[in-house]
Design an enzyme around this catalytic site. Structure first.
Site, mmCIF file in Angstrom:
data_model
loop_
_atom_site.group_PDB
_atom_site.id
_atom_site.type_symbol
_atom_site.label_atom_id
_atom_site.label_comp_id
_atom_site.label_asym_id
_atom_site.label_seq_id
_atom_site.Cartn_x
_atom_site.Cartn_y
_atom_site.Cartn_z
ATOM 1 N N HIS A 175 -5.427 -0.571 5.040
ATOM 2 C CA HIS A 175 -4.708 0.436 4.992
ATOM 3 C C HIS A 175 -5.861 1.772 6.003
ATOM 4 O O HIS A 175 -7.271 1.995 5.162
ATOM 5 C CB HIS A 175 -4.950 0.800 3.389
ATOM 6 C CG HIS A 175 -3.675 2.166 3.485
ATOM 7 N ND1 HIS A 175 -2.937 2.751 2.593
ATOM 8 C CD2 HIS A 175 -4.074 3.677 4.309
ATOM 9 C CE1 HIS A 175 -2.977 3.860 2.747
ATOM 10 N NE2 HIS A 175 -4.031 4.815 3.300
ATOM 11 N N CYS A 235 -2.342 7.581 7.915
ATOM 12 C CA CYS A 235 -3.182 7.425 7.981
ATOM 13 C C CYS A 235 -1.889 5.738 8.275
ATOM 14 O O CYS A 235 -0.991 5.696 8.597
ATOM 15 C CB CYS A 235 -2.995 6.688 6.667
ATOM 16 S SG CYS A 235 -4.585 7.383 5.562
ATOM 17 N N THR A 277 0.812 -1.024 0.008
ATOM 18 C CA THR A 277 -0.204 -0.286 -0.429
ATOM 19 C C THR A 277 0.818 1.108 0.025
ATOM 20 O O THR A 277 2.322 1.252 0.484
ATOM 21 C CB THR A 277 -1.254 -0.017 1.430
ATOM 22 O OG1 THR A 277 -1.740 0.870 1.132
ATOM 23 C CG2 THR A 277 -0.208 0.286 2.420
#
Length: 165
Positions: free
Chosen positions: A50, A33, A27
């Site tokens: 994620h 995040c 990712t």
């Protein structure tokens, strides 16, 4: 001659996927995040989530459960268990949760990354899933890739040396 047929499974923002060896899972865009990899030492599959925000309870009328630490972890753990992974031996590696922006006067506005990290740690603890390695905080973004065969999480940050945890 051996041909490597492995694929790279891409997980988007506010998304999760499961991945089977020999594929890897990745990712990009982990600023505030947090990326959460859940795996075991013996299984040949894993999950990568994620998340963007710490709690679904702060938002009304949400439709994407993967956006939040609480509901995203719940859904991914359930999917891993459905595939046959036993929670008692699950492990986690996490990365992200940076403070990407500094704001004068409003201390909490830039703390989404800190809140995400705290929430992920708290939720994983309630599931009795130990975090065995992490690369969190600081003020830079990350891209992560997990290799199921080696159980290594590769962390790439622009302008910095790659590291493995």
């Amino acid at each position: 001659m051996l041909i490597n047929m492995a694929k790279v499974i891409k997980v988007g923002i506010a998304d999760w996927k499961l991945c089977d060896a020999p594929d890897t899972i990745t990712t990009i865009g982990l600023g505030s995040c947090v990326g959460i990899v859940i795996y075991t030492l013996n299984d040949s599959f894993c999950g990568l989530l994620h998340i963007m925000l710490p709690s679904s309870e702060e938002i009304r009328n949400y439709t994407n459960r993967a956006k939040f630490a609480d509901t995203g972890i719940e859904d991914m753990v359930a999917a891993l268990e459905k595939r046959g992974m036993h929670r008692s031996v699950m492990k986690a590696k996490i990365a992200g949760g940076a403070r990407m922006f500094k704001f004068s006067g409003k201390a909490d506005i830039g703390a989404v990354g800190d809140r995400n990290i705290d929430s992920v740690k708290k939720i994983l603890k309630t599931y009795n899933i130990p975090i065995v390695a992490e690369d969190c905080g600081a003020d830079y973004g990350r891209t992560i890739s997990f290799d199921i065969d080696t159980k290594m999480l590769l962390i790439h940050c622009a302008g910095k040396l790659d590291k493995q945890i």
